[in-house]
Design a protein around this motif. Structure first.
Motif, short mmCIF file in Angstrom:
data_model
loop_
_atom_site.label_atom_id
_atom_site.label_comp_id
_atom_site.label_asym_id
_atom_site.label_seq_id
_atom_site.Cartn_x
_atom_site.Cartn_y
_atom_site.Cartn_z
N TYR A 521 0.84 -1.20 0.00
CA TYR A 521 0.00 0.00 0.00
C TYR A 521 0.87 1.25 0.00
O TYR A 521 0.60 2.22 -0.74
N GLU A 524 2.01 2.09 -3.16
CA GLU A 524 0.89 2.39 -4.06
C GLU A 524 0.65 1.29 -5.08
O GLU A 524 0.25 1.54 -6.22
N SER A 527 -4.91 -0.70 -3.51
CA SER A 527 -5.76 0.39 -3.03
C SER A 527 -6.04 0.25 -1.54
O SER A 527 -5.82 -0.79 -0.92
#
Length: 835
Positions: A521, A524, A527
């Motif tokens: 996360y 990135e 989500s």
């Protein structure tokens, strides 16, 4: 108006949500409900029970006996005659039902909790244990509401809810029959929610809601120790609030403090029907009064219990590892090899909350996280008990009423609460950082990567070289060598090592998954929704798999097995005279609940808070007989009106025993005691003796005859004379009222074979109140002039009646304020709409 600095963050532009906020919240609540149904499916769908013994059996037997008395006498008994020769029923918590309390019962249909009970029964299929299951749903629901109020997203709030509701200790407590304790724990987030709600918006409606919730907290679940811990935590919070806002909002602090204090008083007033009686009773219990004889261990400061007894279930600092690896020390006896006497659970509520809480402590520093962290440390230090004795002794000296409680590890219930909330701050830092926090993301990203690599390496080593670590740990509890043979110890050590190593492997794998999700996360790659959903699934699997392991559903038929009516019980129930029994099949302070279930008055029983004088009789007299082959003090047995002794072998001859019944099916013998003293009798001599050592010396002496002599601790105004003729006939005998018709030809002392209790029992001779004397250390007696007289004993505890009125008045006052506040708010809104 000043508000607590609950959370600081900047808003980010988000795409239009697919679901509205209330829909997300509704789905989250539904998710919690489904989880509870899944974990407890055997109990809800198959109507199985958590346990068939221990406290559950005691509760069933007490309830059955009390209901029988209610049917017979028409009201709830305030005295409970079946256990330990009689105890104050309501005050000691043996049995209480608001439906049978005068005046108070009329608020049933005006109390919202009545309708909550109906909803609970409906939601959980009207099972007998609906509330035992529902308390987990409410624990999760209330924690979810609190987290949402603090501004966290539904998914993050669900993490706190699942962690708190499925804490392994909570599940194990219900499985062991301690549902009242967990019900109190479940209310804590709701109480805190109401306090924060009032602090955020000080108005009369929010105050009345806070007062009502606190009142319900005091009155409904009613586990005093947990309630104490909860308000201790609120006290720490308010201290942090003072430090944070003293310079900027003194007026707001004062209003918050007054509002909180008055709401707490309302809560106490709600619970007055319970706590007034409990408070009065507490002064005579073994938790407040030290043992009679000095041969006992030194008492803890301000307590009637020894320091060793209070701290018996202390949490060893090394057991902190069980917050991460619950099976490290075996989890359950006999596999458990930690420092407690025994246990069946760990204070484990998931690996994810612990990891997230650490992130919150390090990176999200505000007033709330500092308060939660400080409280976590504080309760952890208290839980160490005897393993951090100076600090615990300090708490015993400083904190009021703290010395009344035992089991220091129980305060870790608050640790589960604070860490679950800290986890929200950690997850919010990861998934919803402020602009300032965003700058530190690279540091966290590197730390997560290093941790993944380190624990991955440890996992590989643990799997490849598992056998090499088998001798690294002792894997032995303190008394294992005395308790088990060498082959048994070898087998236990292997099983314990398997649990330890398996727990570490599970810990390492789950930690790798958690860190991987966070890392991806941060990079990135996934989500927010996917990351939080996976983390939530990991938490659910983590907590449910452990709790499923300790839950052992049992058939409901097992609950009635120990209450089957045996030949022994049928024989004893056929005797309609006034008498007690003494079962030699078990120790007097762990008596079978079957006697109570069938309304048989016993000198034994079970209670976690007996009267000290009775505990002293058990400890220093009952088992102090001079015959080593039969070490029972028959002075005590006779004066306690014991007509039958139940044994599993022959009793010695020449002691006044007569074999009345042989129960071949259960291999028990029932002996009648020919030396029994009646429930009421006159004595010819008084010995005044206040020294407890001397009293027990006389009670244990062969020369003492309770049929002729009574021991008083104060000199009565009239000297008695040896009588030539006397009679004492019980004309009426109910739990709260005893009438004796007497005749004696000289001034004399009438001994009633009922336990002396100074709060509420009154005696009357021909309608005139007279003094009740503490007799033979444990019984009651009154002075009786020559001639025929009617002696009446009535149990009329003033604190009980006062408690009823205080509870009733406070309840209707708060309900009235709440209703008027709601009506005023609705009326104001209507005017605004039409303006």
């Amino acid at each position: 108006m000043a508000k607590p600095n609950l959370k600081l963050k900047t808003e980010k532009v988000q795409p239009a949500p697919v679901l509205k906020t209330w829909q997300k919240d509704a789905l989250a609540v539904l998710f919690l409900y489904v989880l509870v149904l899944f974990l407890f499916s055997d109990y809800v769908l198959q109507n199985k029970v958590f346990t068939t013994g221990g406290d559950i059996s005691a509760s069933i037997s007490n309830s059955r006996a009390a209901q029988s008395l209610i049917e017979k006498e028409g009201s709830m008994p305030l005295w409970f005659p079946y256990t330990f020769s009689g105890m104050p029923n309501f005050a000691s918590g043996m049995y209480s039902d608001p439906a049978h309390i005068p005046i108070y019962k009329y608020q049933t249909y005006t109390n919202p909790m009545t309708y909550v009970n109906w909803a609970v029964n409906l939601a959980f299929f009207n099972r007998d244990n609906s509330w035992e299951v529902a308390i987990f749903f409410f624990a999760g629901l209330f924690m979810f509401l609190l987290a949402r109020q603090l501004g966290f997203s539904p998914l993050i709030s669900l993490v706190a809810a699942v962690a708190y509701m499925f804490c392994n200790f909570f599940v194990a407590s219900v499985a062991a029959g301690h549902g009242g304790k967990v019900k109190t724990i479940a209310y804590i987030p709701l109480v805190v929610w109401s306090v924060f709600r009032f602090f955020k918006d000080r108005n009369i409606l929010n105050w009345s809601v806070m007062g009502f919730i606190m009142g319900t907290f005091f009155l409904d679940p009613g586990h005093t120790q947990i309630i104490y811990y909860a308000f201790l935590m609120l006290g720490i919070y308010f201290l942090f609030l003072i430090i944070d806002q003293y310079k900027t909002d003194k007026a707001g602090l004062l209003k918050n403090g007054l509002g909180l204090a008055t709401a707490m008083l309302v809560g106490l007033a709600f619970g007055a029907v319970n706590y007034f009686s409990l408070y009065v009773y507490s002064d005579v219990t073994m938790r407040a009064v030290p043992p009679a004889l000095s041969e006992s261990t030194a008492m803890a400061a301000g307590s009637g219990m020894t320091f060793d007894y209070i701290t018996m279930w202390s949490f060893h600092p090394l057991e902190f590892i069980t917050f991460f690896i619950p099976t490290f020390f075996g989890l359950e006896s006999p596999y458990y090899w930690g420092w407690m006497t025994f246990t069946s659970s760990a204070f484990y509520f998931g690996l994810l909350p612990m990891v997230a809480a650490i992130v919150g402590i390090i990176y999200r520093r505000n007033m709330m996280t500092k308060f939660l962290f400080a409280t976590s440390v504080f309760v952890l230090l208290i839980s160490f008990g005897r393993f951090f004795e100076p600090f615990f002794q300090l708490m015993l000296s400083v904190l009021p009423f703290f010395s009344k409680f035992r089991v220091p590890s129980m305060i870790l219930s608050i640790f589960a609460f604070t860490v679950s909330l800290l986890a929200c701050y950690g997850l919010d830092y990861i998934f919803n950082p402020t602009a300032e926090e965003q700058k530190k993301r690279k540091t966290l990203e590197k730390i997560v990567l290093y941790l993944m690599a380190g624990f991955g390496l440890l996992l590989i080593i643990a799997i490849l070289f598992k056998s090499g670590f088998s001798n690294t740990f002792s894997l032995l509890a303190e008394d294992d060598v005395k308790r088990y043979s060498a082959p048994q110890i070898a087998q236990l050590k292997q099983l314990r090592f398997d649990a330890l190593s398996g727990g570490f492997v599970k810990f390492a794998i789950m930690l790798e998954i958690i860190l991987s999700i966070i890392y991806f996360y941060l990079r990135e790659k996934i989500s927010y929704s996917i990351a939080m959903s996976v983390l939530l699934i990991v938490l659910v699997f983590d907590t449910l798999s452990l709790n499923k392991k300790i839950l052992r559903p049992q058939a409901r038929a097992g609950m009635t097995y120990e209450f089957q009516e045996t030949e022994t019980i049928r024989f004893l129930r056929s005797d309609t005279t006034h008498f007690r029994i003494f079962s030699l099949l078990e120790h007097a302070q762990s008596g079978s609940p079957a006697w109570t279930y069938y309304g048989l008055q016993s000198i034994g029983g079970y209670s976690p808070a007996k009267m000290r004088i009775y505990q002293d009789i058990i400890d220093f007299a009952l088992y102090k007989g001079v015959d080593p082959q039969f070490p029972i003090n028959m002075n005590v047995v006779n004066m306690l009106n014991v007509k039958y002794l139940i044994a599993n072998g022959q009793l010695p001859q020449g002691k006044g025993f007569f074999l009345s019944k042989l129960d071949e099916a259960n291999k028990t013998l029932i002996y009648e005691n020919k030396n029994i003293l009646p429930r009421a009798f006159f004595v010819k001599q008084i010995i005044v003796e206040a020294d407890k050592s001397a009293i027990f010396g006389l009670l244990n002496s062969q020369s003492f005859n309770p049929a002729e002599t009574v021991l008083l601790e104060k000199k009565p105004p009239v000297a008695i004379e040896p009588f030539d003729s006397s009679s004492a006939e019980i004309k009426e005998f109910t739990t709260d009222r005893i009438i004796v018709k007497t005749y004696v030809d000289k001034p004399s002392q009438l001994v009633l074979s009922e336990v002396y209790y100074p709060h509420g029992w009154k005696a009357f001779v021909d309608g005139l109140e007279t003094e009740i004397y503490k007799s033979n250390y444990i019984l009651r007696s009154v002075q009786v002039p020559p001639g025929e007289h009617i002696i009446e004993f009535r149990f009329e505890p003033s604190e009980f009646r006062l408690g009823i009125w205080v509870t009733t008045i406070s309840f209707y006052s708060v309900m009235g304020i709440m209703i008027m506040s709601i009506a005023s708010a609705v009326n104001k809104r209507r005017k605004e709409m039409h303006a």
